[in-house]
Scaffold this motif. Structure first.
Motif, PDB file in Angstrom:
ATOM      1  N   GLN A  31      -1.117  -2.376 -28.831  1.00 16.14           N
ATOM      2  CA  GLN A  31      -1.615  -2.041 -27.496  1.00 16.14           C
ATOM      3  C   GLN A  31      -1.777  -3.255 -26.590  1.00 16.14           C
ATOM      4  N   GLU A  32      -1.757  -2.967 -25.294  1.00 20.27           N
ATOM      5  CA  GLU A  32      -1.982  -4.041 -24.319  1.00 20.27           C
ATOM      6  C   GLU A  32      -3.476  -4.370 -24.313  1.00 20.27           C
ATOM      7  N   ILE A  33      -3.837  -5.619 -24.612  1.00 16.45           N
ATOM      8  CA  ILE A  33      -5.260  -5.990 -24.672  1.00 16.45           C
ATOM      9  C   ILE A  33      -5.763  -6.382 -23.276  1.00 16.45           C
ATOM     10  N   MET A  72      -0.752 -10.034  -3.940  1.00 19.11           N
ATOM     11  CA  MET A  72       0.685  -9.979  -4.189  1.00 19.11           C
ATOM     12  C   MET A  72       1.216  -8.541  -4.248  1.00 19.11           C
ATOM     13  N   ILE A  73       0.510  -7.671  -4.962  1.00 17.49           N
ATOM     14  CA  ILE A  73       1.115  -6.349  -5.203  1.00 17.49           C
ATOM     15  C   ILE A  73       1.112  -5.454  -3.948  1.00 17.49           C
ATOM     16  N   PRO A  74       0.014  -5.382  -3.171  1.00 18.67           N
ATOM     17  CA  PRO A  74       0.154  -4.651  -1.893  1.00 18.67           C
ATOM     18  C   PRO A  74       1.282  -5.241  -1.036  1.00 18.67           C
ATOM     19  N   LEU A  75       1.440  -6.575  -1.093  1.00 17.97           N
ATOM     20  CA  LEU A  75       2.503  -7.201  -0.292  1.00 17.97           C
ATOM     21  C   LEU A  75       3.900  -6.974  -0.888  1.00 17.97           C
ATOM     22  N   TRP A  76       3.987  -6.596  -2.148  1.00 18.20           N
ATOM     23  CA  TRP A  76       5.287  -6.163  -2.685  1.00 18.20           C
ATOM     24  C   TRP A  76       5.757  -4.918  -1.943  1.00 18.20           C
ATOM     25  N   MET A  77       4.770  -4.119  -1.494  1.00 11.83           N
ATOM     26  CA  MET A  77       5.107  -2.755  -1.063  1.00 11.83           C
ATOM     27  C   MET A  77       5.212  -2.585   0.449  1.00 11.83           C
ATOM     28  N   LEU A  90      -1.714   2.762   2.115  1.00 17.57           N
ATOM     29  CA  LEU A  90      -2.035   1.948   0.931  1.00 17.57           C
ATOM     30  C   LEU A  90      -3.354   2.407   0.335  1.00 17.57           C
ATOM     31  N   LYS A  91      -3.368   2.603  -0.999  1.00 15.50           N
ATOM     32  CA  LYS A  91      -4.616   2.906  -1.715  1.00 15.50           C
ATOM     33  C   LYS A  91      -4.808   1.768  -2.718  1.00 15.50           C
ATOM     34  N   PRO A  92      -5.549   0.723  -2.303  1.00 20.06           N
ATOM     35  CA  PRO A  92      -5.715  -0.411  -3.209  1.00 20.06           C
ATOM     36  C   PRO A  92      -6.703  -0.110  -4.325  1.00 20.06           C
ATOM     37  N   SER A  93      -6.773  -1.000  -5.303  1.00 15.72           N
ATOM     38  CA  SER A  93      -7.740  -0.836  -6.386  1.00 15.72           C
ATOM     39  C   SER A  93      -9.151  -0.830  -5.807  1.00 15.72           C
ATOM     40  N   GLU A  94      -9.979   0.073  -6.310  1.00 12.95           N
ATOM     41  CA  GLU A  94     -11.360   0.154  -5.846  1.00 12.95           C
ATOM     42  C   GLU A  94     -12.193  -1.021  -6.366  1.00 12.95           C
ATOM     43  N   GLN A  95     -11.599  -1.816  -7.283  1.00 19.02           N
ATOM     44  CA  GLN A  95     -12.373  -2.920  -7.869  1.00 19.02           C
ATOM     45  C   GLN A  95     -12.335  -4.189  -7.016  1.00 19.02           C
ATOM     46  N   ALA A  98       7.055   3.508 -10.716  1.00 19.54           N
ATOM     47  CA  ALA A  98       5.750   3.211 -11.313  1.00 19.54           C
ATOM     48  C   ALA A  98       5.893   2.055 -12.304  1.00 19.54           C
ATOM     49  N   PHE A  99       5.361   0.917 -11.913  1.00 23.29           N
ATOM     50  CA  PHE A  99       5.366  -0.267 -12.785  1.00 23.29           C
ATOM     51  C   PHE A  99       4.136  -0.180 -13.672  1.00 23.29           C
ATOM     52  N   ALA A 100       4.312  -0.370 -14.975  1.00 19.81           N
ATOM     53  CA  ALA A 100       3.186  -0.125 -15.883  1.00 19.81           C
ATOM     54  C   ALA A 100       2.867  -1.341 -16.760  1.00 19.81           C
ATOM     55  N   VAL A 129      -8.321  10.701  -4.514  1.00 23.06           N
ATOM     56  CA  VAL A 129      -7.563  10.239  -3.344  1.00 23.06           C
ATOM     57  C   VAL A 129      -6.098  10.067  -3.719  1.00 23.06           C
ATOM     58  N   VAL A 130      -5.853   9.464  -4.899  1.00 22.60           N
ATOM     59  CA  VAL A 130      -4.473   9.255  -5.358  1.00 22.60           C
ATOM     60  C   VAL A 130      -3.766  10.609  -5.494  1.00 22.60           C
ATOM     61  N   ASP A 131      -4.452  11.569  -6.098  1.00 22.38           N
ATOM     62  CA  ASP A 131      -3.807  12.870  -6.321  1.00 22.38           C
ATOM     63  C   ASP A 131      -3.486  13.579  -5.008  1.00 22.38           C
ATOM     64  N   THR A 184      -2.224   0.482  -5.904  1.00 21.11           N
ATOM     65  CA  THR A 184      -2.119  -0.854  -6.516  1.00 21.11           C
ATOM     66  C   THR A 184      -3.257  -1.157  -7.491  1.00 21.11           C
ATOM     67  N   PRO A 185      -3.033  -2.075  -8.437  1.00 24.94           N
ATOM     68  CA  PRO A 185      -4.030  -2.394  -9.468  1.00 24.94           C
ATOM     69  C   PRO A 185      -4.950  -3.536  -9.028  1.00 24.94           C
ATOM     70  N   PHE A 186      -5.917  -3.843  -9.885  1.00 19.82           N
ATOM     71  CA  PHE A 186      -6.900  -4.868  -9.513  1.00 19.82           C
ATOM     72  C   PHE A 186      -6.368  -6.291  -9.682  1.00 19.82           C
ATOM     73  N   HIS A 221       1.017   9.551 -15.376  1.00 19.13           N
ATOM     74  CA  HIS A 221       0.469  10.634 -14.540  1.00 19.13           C
ATOM     75  C   HIS A 221       1.116  10.595 -13.146  1.00 19.13           C
ATOM     76  N   ILE A 222       1.228   9.404 -12.591  1.00 19.22           N
ATOM     77  CA  ILE A 222       1.795   9.252 -11.234  1.00 19.22           C
ATOM     78  C   ILE A 222       3.248   9.710 -11.236  1.00 19.22           C
ATOM     79  N   TYR A 223       3.995   9.279 -12.237  1.00 17.83           N
ATOM     80  CA  TYR A 223       5.424   9.606 -12.280  1.00 17.83           C
ATOM     81  C   TYR A 223       5.629  11.112 -12.444  1.00 17.83           C
TER      82      TYR A 223
HETATM   83  P1  NAD Z   1      -5.165   1.249 -13.434  1.00 20.49           P
HETATM   84  O1  NAD Z   1      -4.009   2.041 -13.914  1.00 20.49           O
HETATM   85  O2  NAD Z   1      -6.489   1.512 -14.001  1.00 20.49           O
HETATM   86  O3  NAD Z   1      -5.327   1.430 -11.833  1.00 20.49           O
HETATM   87  C1  NAD Z   1      -4.252   1.277 -10.947  1.00 20.49           C
HETATM   88  C2  NAD Z   1      -4.468   2.151  -9.714  1.00 20.49           C
HETATM   89  O4  NAD Z   1      -4.489   3.529 -10.111  1.00 20.49           O
HETATM   90  C3  NAD Z   1      -5.790   1.897  -8.999  1.00 20.49           C
HETATM   91  O5  NAD Z   1      -5.553   1.934  -7.605  1.00 20.49           O
HETATM   92  C4  NAD Z   1      -6.674   3.047  -9.445  1.00 20.49           C
HETATM   93  O6  NAD Z   1      -7.604   3.426  -8.468  1.00 20.49           O
HETATM   94  C5  NAD Z   1      -5.684   4.166  -9.679  1.00 20.49           C
HETATM   95  N1  NAD Z   1      -6.110   5.088 -10.737  1.00 20.49           N
HETATM   96  C6  NAD Z   1      -6.879   4.783 -11.826  1.00 20.49           C
HETATM   97  N2  NAD Z   1      -7.033   5.873 -12.610  1.00 20.49           N
HETATM   98  C7  NAD Z   1      -6.336   6.877 -12.021  1.00 20.49           C
HETATM   99  C8  NAD Z   1      -6.100   8.235 -12.355  1.00 20.49           C
HETATM  100  N3  NAD Z   1      -6.608   8.783 -13.461  1.00 20.49           N
HETATM  101  N4  NAD Z   1      -5.332   8.974 -11.533  1.00 20.49           N
HETATM  102  C9  NAD Z   1      -4.809   8.443 -10.419  1.00 20.49           C
HETATM  103  N5  NAD Z   1      -5.005   7.153 -10.036  1.00 20.49           N
HETATM  104  C10 NAD Z   1      -5.753   6.369 -10.826  1.00 20.49           C
HETATM  105  O7  NAD Z   1      -4.728  -0.294 -13.611  1.00 20.49           O
HETATM  106  P2  NAD Z   1      -5.611  -1.604 -13.428  1.00 20.49           P
HETATM  107  O8  NAD Z   1      -6.591  -1.702 -14.538  1.00 20.49           O
HETATM  108  O9  NAD Z   1      -6.105  -1.706 -12.031  1.00 20.49           O
HETATM  109  O10 NAD Z   1      -4.494  -2.733 -13.610  1.00 20.49           O
HETATM  110  C11 NAD Z   1      -4.128  -3.283 -14.849  1.00 20.49           C
HETATM  111  C12 NAD Z   1      -2.862  -2.637 -15.378  1.00 20.49           C
HETATM  112  O11 NAD Z   1      -1.789  -2.803 -14.469  1.00 20.49           O
HETATM  113  C13 NAD Z   1      -2.373  -3.291 -16.681  1.00 20.49           C
HETATM  114  O12 NAD Z   1      -1.944  -2.290 -17.555  1.00 20.49           O
HETATM  115  C14 NAD Z   1      -1.178  -4.153 -16.231  1.00 20.49           C
HETATM  116  O13 NAD Z   1      -0.214  -4.412 -17.219  1.00 20.49           O
HETATM  117  C15 NAD Z   1      -0.628  -3.305 -15.135  1.00 20.49           C
HETATM  118  N6  NAD Z   1       0.182  -4.095 -14.226  1.00 20.49           N
HETATM  119  C16 NAD Z   1       1.533  -3.943 -14.285  1.00 20.49           C
HETATM  120  C17 NAD Z   1       2.343  -4.701 -13.455  1.00 20.49           C
HETATM  121  C18 NAD Z   1       3.829  -4.558 -13.496  1.00 20.49           C
HETATM  122  O14 NAD Z   1       4.479  -5.044 -12.586  1.00 20.49           O
HETATM  123  N7  NAD Z   1       4.407  -3.920 -14.485  1.00 20.49           N
HETATM  124  C19 NAD Z   1       1.762  -5.609 -12.558  1.00 20.49           C
HETATM  125  C20 NAD Z   1       0.364  -5.723 -12.526  1.00 20.49           C
HETATM  126  C21 NAD Z   1      -0.419  -4.949 -13.357  1.00 20.49           C
END
Ligand code: NAD
Length: 497
Positions: free
Chosen positions: A381-383, A155-160, A173-178, A247-249, A209-211, A148-150, A233-235
């Protein structure tokens, strides 16, 4: 000593023995509030294994019992709602109101998961051939993984994990390290709700850890939310290892303003939708497309944005908080500079933002560009910051074409008082979530959340309605019933010892 964030393995909070720790900072001050471990290979292995063992019992647990766990969890989350929101605010910098919304959206998914019995029912049809009936049932997959992202740490861990576990799976679950403190609080409450040991594991870390989770032979399903580069990369890696992956991006969400739109509504809505949460939302409006004479509103929007000011999480006057870290702030400032260099008009510049009492915060003030063209990096690009860019077009057709040619397709909205324009837009637009006079079409658990193009990789959108399909396999059974047995008085009951 600073708090060391534990791992959750087999129902126990344990300290990692790793030598690699990442500081978790308050983005308004840079104060280190915790240290999060990069779990060792052995710890990740232990987590997957304990989830694998727990699956053997959990998959046989009656659906009512699984649903009741979700009901108890939902009640506990509601009781602790404000406390979780405070933890969340402190590690993300989000305003308290915003943090409460983050938690609430997650609670709604747990409520949805409590309906698991009716959500996972199969189908049945009599007499598909003479005396042959056919029916399907759903069965869980095993150990599911969530990364999950930061930006929405509740909400997002609870989506899953609630949906996956309600379906009969176990979860890592591997949450964001941030911002790991919020997900840890969610996990603690899940244990408190009576979750059997091993149902949910939480491991921390980053790429390594993710890999390991992505390539592990015992993790059949991977859910990810984050940036495009990582999602790809994940996909790729997950599907290369023959797993199902969603993978939601990232996103670049456009709001179209038609000349007949209600002026006040546009101005009020665009402010929160663009700079709210410091623009760190995947559903934020980052592009305003003014059609025809609606361009007259640009100055009014700029004036409204200029009145918003960022501030600390507990400042009731603050419109939004800081960027998550200094690198994120530098990235946003870099885009602002690029926009200026490329010749866009920076009509509101938040680059030199200062917040009294917080000299070290990652602040960026509301920023707005006009005269942006499609080739500029601020459009491409996404800012992910509080930056609204504007484009002007002549017709709704031009607006639709612009949006459909953008690489992202997460969310979009149109403001108009014309039913015909709204109908045309919703029909022709190639984007997942569409708002009509609603700036941010928030995803809801009873619907499918559907990003298009670079905003989603996978074939099932497993947040929401289709989650059960993602987290289960379907088995179809065709059965022939022999009436001869009944006629002959044969006892067909099977006695099990
Ligand atoms: P991020 O991609 O940097 O990190 C997400 C997760 O991936 C974290 O848990 C992180 O530890 C891990 N990660 C980071 N780099 C990695 C790598 N090289 N290999 C494997 N795992 C890695 O994203 P973020 O900055 O935490 O979150 C912001 C992004 O998330 C934005 O692009 C935003 O649009 C997107 N986002 C999308 C949705 C959606 O539903 N589409 C929802 C929320 C956020």
């Amino acid at each position: 000593m600073t708090q060391q964030v534990p791992l959750l393995i087999n129902g126990k909070l344990v300290q990692s023995i790793t030598e690699h720790w990442i500081p978790v900072t308050n983005p308004a001050t840079q104060a280190v509030i915790a240290q999060v471990p990069c779990a060792t290979t052995e710890e990740v292995e232990l987590a997957v294994n304990s989830a694998k063992v727990a699956f053997e019992t959990w998959k046989e647990t009656p659906v009512g019992e699984r649903a009741r766990l979700m009901l108890r969890y939902q009640a506990l989350l509601k009781e602790n709602h404000d406390q979780i929101a405070e933890v969340l605010s402190k590690e993300t910098g989000k305003t308290f109101e915003d943090a409460k919304g983050d938690v609430w959206r997650g609670i709604e998914v747990v409520e949805h998961a409590a309906n698991i019995a009716s959500l996972s029912m199969g189908e049945a049809l009599e007499n598909v051939a003479h005396k042959i009936d056919c029916y399907s049932i759903t069965q869980p997959l095993g150990v599911c993984v969530g990364i999950t992202p930061f930006n929405f740490p509740a909400m997002i861990p609870l989506w899953m994990f609630p949906m996956a576990i309600a379906c009969g799976n176990t979860f890592v679950l591997k949450p964001s390290e941030q911002d790991p403190l919020t997900p840890m609080r969610l996990a603690e409450l899940f244990q408190e709700a009576g979750a059997p040991d091993g149902l949910l594991q939480v491991v921390h870390g980053s790429k390594e850890v993710v890999d390991q989770l992505l390539t592990h032979p015992d993790t059949p399903a991977i859910s990810f939310v984050g940036s495009v580069a990582v999602a790809e990369h994940i996909y790729r890696t997950g599907t290369d290892h023959m797993k199902r992956v969603q993978a939601f991006a990232g996103a670049k969400n456009h709001m179209v303003i038609m000349p007949d739109a209600a002026k006040k509504q546009v101005v009020n809505n665009i402010v929160g939708a663009s700079v709210g949460a410091a623009g760190q939302r995947c559903m934020a409006i980052s592009v305003a497309v003014f059609v025809g004479r609606s361009r007259e509103l640009i100055t009014e929007v700029r004036d409204a944005l200029s009145k918003v000011r960022p501030g600390a999480w507990n400042d009731p006057e603050a419109g939004y908080g800081p960027q998550i870290n200094p690198q994120a702030k530098a990235r946003v400032l870099n885009f602002i500079q690029e926009g200026k260099n490329d010749g866009a008009d920076c009509i509101l510049d938040g680059s030199d933002c200062v917040v009294e009492g917080y000299p070290h915060g990652n602040w960026v003030g509301p920023t707005m560009f006009s005269r942006v063209t499609r080739d500029m990096s601020i459009y491409q690009q996404e800012i992910f910051g509080p930056v609204l860019i504007t484009l002007e077009v002549d017709t709704i057709e031009d607006a639709i074409q612009l949006i459909n040619e953008n690489p992202y397709g997460n969310g979009t909205s149109i403001f108009t008082s014309s039913g015909a324009a709204a109908r045309k837009f919703q029909h022709e637009i190639k984007v997942g979530q569409v708002g009509i006079n609603v700036p941010v079409p928030v995803p809801l658990p009873m619907f499918s959340f559907t990003g298009w193009r670079k905003s989603f990789y996978g074939d099932q959108h497993a947040y929401g309605k289709q989650a059960v399909k993602f987290y289960t396999e379907t088995k179809t059974i065709t059965a022939r019933w022999f009436e001869d047995d009944i006629d002959n008085g044969v006892n067909t009951t099977i006695h099990l010892k």
